[in-house]
Write a protein that holds these residues in place. Structure first.
Motif, PDB file in Angstrom:
ATOM      1  N   THR A  54       0.834  -1.209   0.000  1.00 44.12           N
ATOM      2  CA  THR A  54       0.000   0.000   0.000  1.00 44.12           C
ATOM      3  C   THR A  54       0.865   1.254   0.000  1.00 44.12           C
ATOM      4  N   ASP A  55       1.914   1.261   0.818  1.00 44.72           N
ATOM      5  CA  ASP A  55       2.825   2.420   0.867  1.00 44.72           C
ATOM      6  C   ASP A  55       3.483   2.641  -0.499  1.00 44.72           C
ATOM      7  N   ILE A  56       3.960   1.555  -1.110  1.00 41.97           N
ATOM      8  CA  ILE A  56       4.631   1.654  -2.412  1.00 41.97           C
ATOM      9  C   ILE A  56       3.643   2.159  -3.467  1.00 41.97           C
ATOM     10  N   PHE A  57       2.457   1.589  -3.454  1.00 45.23           N
ATOM     11  CA  PHE A  57       1.404   1.950  -4.410  1.00 45.23           C
ATOM     12  C   PHE A  57       1.070   3.442  -4.306  1.00 45.23           C
ATOM     13  N   ASN A  58       0.849   3.913  -3.090  1.00 43.54           N
ATOM     14  CA  ASN A  58       0.498   5.326  -2.897  1.00 43.54           C
ATOM     15  C   ASN A  58       1.629   6.249  -3.325  1.00 43.54           C
ATOM     16  N   ASP A  59       2.869   5.867  -3.020  1.00 45.21           N
ATOM     17  CA  ASP A  59       4.013   6.692  -3.436  1.00 45.21           C
ATOM     18  C   ASP A  59       4.125   6.740  -4.957  1.00 45.21           C
ATOM     19  N   LYS A 133      16.896   1.953 -17.875  1.00 49.95           N
ATOM     20  CA  LYS A 133      16.975   3.364 -18.259  1.00 49.95           C
ATOM     21  C   LYS A 133      15.595   4.048 -18.278  1.00 49.95           C
ATOM     22  N   GLY A 134      15.483   5.142 -17.530  1.00 53.57           N
ATOM     23  CA  GLY A 134      14.247   5.922 -17.514  1.00 53.57           C
ATOM     24  C   GLY A 134      13.084   5.288 -16.767  1.00 53.57           C
ATOM     25  N   ARG A 135      13.340   4.148 -16.100  1.00 52.97           N
ATOM     26  CA  ARG A 135      12.256   3.415 -15.420  1.00 52.97           C
ATOM     27  C   ARG A 135      12.180   3.754 -13.921  1.00 52.97           C
ATOM     28  N   ASN A 136      11.000   3.532 -13.352  1.00 49.76           N
ATOM     29  CA  ASN A 136      10.854   3.592 -11.889  1.00 49.76           C
ATOM     30  C   ASN A 136      11.180   2.201 -11.350  1.00 49.76           C
ATOM     31  N   VAL A 137      12.415   2.021 -10.949  1.00 50.95           N
ATOM     32  CA  VAL A 137      12.885   0.686 -10.574  1.00 50.95           C
ATOM     33  C   VAL A 137      12.705   0.459  -9.070  1.00 50.95           C
ATOM     34  N   GLN A 161      21.041   4.673 -15.417  1.00 50.34           N
ATOM     35  CA  GLN A 161      20.165   5.852 -15.365  1.00 50.34           C
ATOM     36  C   GLN A 161      18.659   5.561 -15.254  1.00 50.34           C
ATOM     37  N   PRO A 162      18.252   4.810 -14.221  1.00 53.21           N
ATOM     38  CA  PRO A 162      16.812   4.687 -13.985  1.00 53.21           C
ATOM     39  C   PRO A 162      16.238   6.052 -13.613  1.00 53.21           C
ATOM     40  N   LYS A 163      14.938   6.231 -13.845  1.00 53.71           N
ATOM     41  CA  LYS A 163      14.307   7.503 -13.476  1.00 53.71           C
ATOM     42  C   LYS A 163      14.280   7.629 -11.952  1.00 53.71           C
ATOM     43  N   THR A 164      13.794   6.574 -11.302  1.00 50.16           N
ATOM     44  CA  THR A 164      13.898   6.493  -9.845  1.00 50.16           C
ATOM     45  C   THR A 164      14.411   5.099  -9.498  1.00 50.16           C
ATOM     46  N   LEU A 165      15.092   4.983  -8.377  1.00 52.30           N
ATOM     47  CA  LEU A 165      15.647   3.685  -7.956  1.00 52.30           C
ATOM     48  C   LEU A 165      15.373   3.532  -6.466  1.00 52.30           C
ATOM     49  N   LYS A 166      14.437   2.633  -6.150  1.00 49.87           N
ATOM     50  CA  LYS A 166      14.063   2.450  -4.740  1.00 49.87           C
ATOM     51  C   LYS A 166      14.267   0.998  -4.319  1.00 49.87           C
ATOM     52  N   VAL A 167      14.354   0.812  -3.013  1.00 53.89           N
ATOM     53  CA  VAL A 167      14.589  -0.529  -2.482  1.00 53.89           C
ATOM     54  C   VAL A 167      13.513  -0.881  -1.455  1.00 53.89           C
ATOM     55  N   SER A 178      26.711  -2.659  10.426  1.00 53.90           N
ATOM     56  CA  SER A 178      25.943  -1.916   9.419  1.00 53.90           C
ATOM     57  C   SER A 178      26.724  -0.712   8.913  1.00 53.90           C
ATOM     58  N   ASP A 179      26.630  -0.504   7.594  1.00 51.36           N
ATOM     59  CA  ASP A 179      27.283   0.695   7.033  1.00 51.36           C
ATOM     60  C   ASP A 179      26.323   1.895   7.059  1.00 51.36           C
ATOM     61  N   GLY A 180      25.192   1.742   7.710  1.00 53.72           N
ATOM     62  CA  GLY A 180      24.249   2.857   7.883  1.00 53.72           C
ATOM     63  C   GLY A 180      23.206   2.938   6.798  1.00 53.72           C
ATOM     64  N   TYR A 181      23.294   2.050   5.794  1.00 49.76           N
ATOM     65  CA  TYR A 181      22.344   2.115   4.689  1.00 49.76           C
ATOM     66  C   TYR A 181      20.916   1.791   5.165  1.00 49.76           C
ATOM     67  N   ALA A 182      19.962   2.623   4.783  1.00 54.43           N
ATOM     68  CA  ALA A 182      18.545   2.376   5.116  1.00 54.43           C
ATOM     69  C   ALA A 182      17.719   2.338   3.838  1.00 54.43           C
ATOM     70  N   PRO A 183      17.020   1.222   3.556  1.00 57.57           N
ATOM     71  CA  PRO A 183      16.203   1.119   2.349  1.00 57.57           C
ATOM     72  C   PRO A 183      14.974   2.035   2.409  1.00 57.57           C
ATOM     73  N   ASP A 184      14.328   2.224   1.252  1.00 56.12           N
ATOM     74  CA  ASP A 184      13.148   3.088   1.188  1.00 56.12           C
ATOM     75  C   ASP A 184      11.963   2.462   1.915  1.00 56.12           C
ATOM     76  N   TYR A 185      11.824   1.151   1.791  1.00 57.39           N
ATOM     77  CA  TYR A 185      10.723   0.430   2.442  1.00 57.39           C
ATOM     78  C   TYR A 185      11.305  -0.752   3.207  1.00 57.39           C
ATOM     79  N   VAL A 186      10.986  -0.826   4.486  1.00 62.87           N
ATOM     80  CA  VAL A 186      11.500  -1.921   5.323  1.00 62.87           C
ATOM     81  C   VAL A 186      10.333  -2.585   6.039  1.00 62.87           C
ATOM     82  N   GLY A 187      10.273  -3.912   5.951  1.00 63.79           N
ATOM     83  CA  GLY A 187       9.215  -4.628   6.644  1.00 63.79           C
ATOM     84  C   GLY A 187       9.440  -4.663   8.141  1.00 63.79           C
TER      85      GLY A 187
END
Ligand code: IMP
Ligand code: MG
Length: 227
Positions: A54-59, A133-137, A161-167, A178-187
């Motif tokens: 739902t969060d991904i869909f709304n974003d 390239k140019g995709r919302n990945v 060169q994706p348009k957006t790149l999320k994890v 941890s190297d401090g990396y935080a993904p966009d969506y975490v369960g």
């Protein structure tokens, strides 16, 4: 103790939580002597994934040109990927809005020669440029531990060169490494323990276990790598 993600949108499994007795769940006979505790039952995982979807869909609806290129990182990500896409498809058919989704499946190989550049080899995507390239990945991965694998994968993918790149990541460990990396969506943010089940493996065993569990000493011995 590593710093917590401290995200509002992340479900915390505290270090003090040992897990549930395996007696409360259906466990395959071939694993019943090798599991310590059930940390996250499959039903709870599914409910959390529904909310992530739902969060991904709304974003995504906020993007002007909507189309998700979902990339599953095999093998550990396949269950999460499958549930997440089912949940997105449900939203596509029930919410009155919809977003087209294409799928790709990759494996990531760290190889010695490029280790110094911090990149990885992506296996399984025939034409990376065309797919990215140019995709919302949206990269879909099982676990962020140190964060090294994901940081390298992001660096490699950015070149196309994706348009957006999320994890979207099902779990992130609280680890001092941890190297401090935080993904966009975490369960879930989870204790620094080795986990199995729900497509996560120990030497290729336990992927066929519905719940996310801790392994016991007998299991560590029994399924030890032969090489
Ligand atoms: P990182 O590069 O240290 O973040 O490691 C991430 C990768 O290691 C993930 O993609 C997982 O496949 C694997 N991994 C990390 N922790 C676990 C675990 O507890 N069980 C199974 N696989 C794990
Ligand atoms: Mg993985």
């Amino acid at each position: 103790m590593a710093a917590s993600l401290n995200l509002e949108n992340c479900m915390n499994i505290p270090d003090s939580f040992e897990g549930y007795s395996t007696k409360m769940f259906r466990i395959p006979k071939h694993y019943e002597n090798y599991i310590d505790k059930v940390l996250m039952p499959a039903g709870m995982i599914q409910d959390r994934i529904a909310k992530l979807a739902t969060d991904i869909f709304n974003d995504m609806m906020d993007q002007d040109e909507i189309h998700i290129s979902a990339v599953c990182v095999l093998k550990g990500g396949y269950k999460f990927f499958s549930e997440l896409l089912d949940s997105l498809n449900t939203l596509n058919t029930t919410s009155g809005r919809s977003v087209p989704i294409s799928v790709d499946f990759i494996k990531v190989k760290s190889y010695v020669d490029t280790a110094s550049t911090g990149e990885v080899q992506i296996v399984g995507m025939a034409n990376l440029e065309e797919s990215l390239k140019g995709r919302n990945v949206l990269i879909v991965e099982d676990m962020i531990d140190t964060g090294r694998t994901m940081q390298k994968l992001l660096k490699t993918m950015q070149k196309y060169q994706p348009k957006t790149l999320k994890v979207a990541c099902l779990m992130r460990k609280r680890t001092p490494l941890s190297d401090g990396y935080a993904p966009d969506y975490v369960g879930f943010e989870i204790p620094d323990k080795f986990l199995i089940g729900y497509a996560l493996d120990y030497n290729e065993y336990f992927r066929d276990l519905a719940h996310i569990c801790t392994i016991n000493q007998a299991g560590i011995e029994k399924f030890k790598s032969k090489s």
